[in-house]
Write an enzyme that holds these catalytic residues in place. Structure first.
Site, PDB file in Angstrom:
ATOM      1  N   HIS A 161       0.545 -11.928 -16.680  1.00  0.00           N
ATOM      2  CA  HIS A 161      -0.657 -11.110 -16.409  1.00  0.00           C
ATOM      3  C   HIS A 161      -0.643 -10.559 -14.975  1.00  0.00           C
ATOM      4  O   HIS A 161      -1.701 -10.280 -14.421  1.00  0.00           O
ATOM      5  CB  HIS A 161      -1.956 -11.902 -16.623  1.00  0.00           C
ATOM      6  N   SER A 282       6.151  11.025   3.541  1.00  0.00           N
ATOM      7  CA  SER A 282       4.969  11.827   3.231  1.00  0.00           C
ATOM      8  C   SER A 282       4.863  12.929   4.275  1.00  0.00           C
ATOM      9  O   SER A 282       5.177  12.715   5.449  1.00  0.00           O
ATOM     10  CB  SER A 282       3.725  10.939   3.269  1.00  0.00           C
ATOM     11  N   LYS A 288       4.585   6.375   5.685  1.00  0.00           N
ATOM     12  CA  LYS A 288       4.884   6.166   4.263  1.00  0.00           C
ATOM     13  C   LYS A 288       6.375   6.123   3.950  1.00  0.00           C
ATOM     14  O   LYS A 288       7.171   6.855   4.498  1.00  0.00           O
ATOM     15  CB  LYS A 288       4.248   7.292   3.426  1.00  0.00           C
ATOM     16  N   GLU A 295       9.395   5.949  -9.505  1.00  0.00           N
ATOM     17  CA  GLU A 295       8.273   6.526 -10.265  1.00  0.00           C
ATOM     18  C   GLU A 295       8.771   7.525 -11.309  1.00  0.00           C
ATOM     19  O   GLU A 295       8.268   7.576 -12.434  1.00  0.00           O
ATOM     20  CB  GLU A 295       7.289   7.209  -9.313  1.00  0.00           C
TER      21      GLU A 295
END
Ligand code: ARG
Length: 463
Positions: A161, A282, A288, A295
């Site tokens: 979980h 970024s 970043k 992704e």
């Protein structure tokens, strides 16, 4: 003489050429030119066989074979001019062959139809992609294996979980993907074995009256045997659907690891650091480091599974045998194959380059009372408590530690004995995360010794 604007392959009964929109919806040359090499290999095998069986003269067959090689080199060097009016790769190649060798080109299509031709070409193309996928999977497995070998005993939290559950080892987690990919590989191998039959010689749908030798063309093209039913051979695309479903399952596995990389590389986790090669910045936030490749791999399953569903829908209502609907098979498979191979290559690059943060994983592994099960197991083993009672005693101790803001090993022996008098100092031996993972010696468990045994087994298999 046929009208100049009507089709040169079947213009005999047509007075005029097609409407421009008809040509646009009908043509597949924009994409099926990717099967040029397979188409020419199929035609060369067919010409050879027609000569061997006496259907074609040796000189015509030789001219065809030579001419086809010229066409192939024109395509490979980018000199070939593809024509939409000629609809697809089969007719483009044949028309060019006619320009090069003249009359014998018209004899190549004896005892053959574009229906068995396209079924053959596409099988050959999909078979190559199955081989490429298997090689890509093996390369990625080697990447995971190297990570597992380096960190067979590095401790990290195991999750259920996405909540801390029990400590596991980094090597064990990496080896989980080696197993998944091993099944992906064997799925492709199974599908390849099933699809490796030659449709060539099934002709339009019913076979042919010419005395052809289908064993000969099957062998020349690396098929195990000819297909046994001509209607089936020209009209099923289950081999492409199997490719797409194997690809979908593999992409789903890649997507799950991509998701873990996204989580693990976050500032909150810091379990892994992706190399600069596999991170993006970024344009506005200088701090970043974004895991874009992970992704995108996570997203690839969407289009690959989409292709699988799309081709299922194309096929599901088609009566036997060939229908033009089936021309819609290729773009789905081409797109899925390109993206699967890209995802495999990108993931192999990321896995090879990523650095696990052993300290951060170790610290997280001990948090969240992750050795509570070890304590319960100890109560069963050392004190003979029934597991349910041990679970209850442990739960009370977790509550006590939580109230004091400390971890289980930080509780004093007297505090533990206040919950169950039989507890001795031996209990501290099972509470550390290292002890916890080392004790999981069941076959396939997370103990470093088990992980090393699996690494050795897979190294043997992968060579
Ligand atoms: N371009 C066609 C395809 O991809 C080739 C087969 C055409 N056959 C036919 N009977 N029209 O399916």
């Amino acid at each position: 003489m046929t009208d100049k604007t009507s089709n040169q392959m079947w213009g005999g009964r047509f007075a005029a050429g097609p409407d421009a929109i008809m040509e646009a919806i009908n043509a597949s040359i924009g994409f099926d030119q990717r099967m040029a090499a397979q188409d020419i290999a199929g035609s060369r095998a067919h010409a050879d066989m027609l000569a061997a069986t006496g259907v074609l003269s040796d000189s015509d067959a030789a001219a065809i074979r030579e001419g086809l090689l010229t066409v192939l080199s024109e395509i490979e060097t980018g000199q070939f001019v593809f024509s939409t009016a000629l609809e697809d790769i089969h007719m483009n190649v044949e028309a060019r062959l006619k320009e090069i060798i003249g009359e014998p080109a018209g004899r190549l299509h004896t005892a053959r139809s574009r229906n068995d031709q396209v079924a053959t070409d596409f099988r050959l193309w999909v078979r190559d992609q199955m081989d490429a996928a298997m090689a890509g999977i093996a390369a990625l497995q080697r990447g995971f294996l190297a990570q597992a070998e380096a960190g067979a005993d590095w401790v990290m939290p195991g999750f259920t979980h996405l909540q801390t559950a029990q400590p596991v080892t980094w090597g064990h987690h990496m080896m989980a993907y080696v197993e998944m990919l091993g099944r992906d590989h064997s799925r492709f191998a199974d599908a390849r074995a099933r699809m490796n039959e030659s449709p060539l010689g099934s002709a339009a749908l019913a076979g042919t009256g010419f005395p052809i030798d289908r064993e000969m063309t099957a062998k020349a093209l690396g098929f195990d045997r000819p297909t046994a039913n001509s209607l089936d051979a020209v009209s099923d695309r289950d081999f492409a659907l199997e490719y797409l479903s194997c690809a979908s399952i593999c992409a789903m596995h890649l997507s799950r690891f991509a998701e873990e990389l996204v989580i693990w590389s976050s500032a909150q986790f810091r379990f892994v650091k992706m190399s600069d090669k596999w991170s993006t910045g970024s344009s506005i936030m200088p701090q970043k480091r974004n895991p874009d490749a992970a992704e995108l791999i996570r997203a690839k399953i969407g289009r690959i599974f989409g292709a699988n569903v799309a081709l299922m829908m194309v096929m599901k209502g088609l009566p036997l045998a060939y229908s033009k609907d089936m021309q819609e098979d290729k773009e789905q498979v081409f797109d899925a194959a390109d993206n699967l191979m890209l995802a495999l290559a990108a993931m192999t690059g990321m896995v090879g380059d990523m650095t696990a943060n052993r300290a951060a994983m170790q610290a997280a592994a001990g948090a969240g009372f992750s050795t509570a099960t070890d304590l319960a197991d100890w109560l069963v083993r050392a004190l003979g408590l029934p597991f349910r009672e041990a679970h209850h005693v442990t739960g009370t101790l977790v509550g006590m530690a939580e109230a004091r803001g400390c971890d289980l090993p930080d509780l004093a022996l007297e505090d533990m004995q206040s919950v169950h008098a039989g507890i001795t100092a031996d209990v501290f031996g099972v509470l550390g995360v290292e002890n916890s993972v080392a004790s999981r010696m069941s076959y396939g468990g997370t103990a470093p010794a088990q992980v090393r045994a699996q690494v050795a087994r897979w190294k043997d298999r992968l060579g």
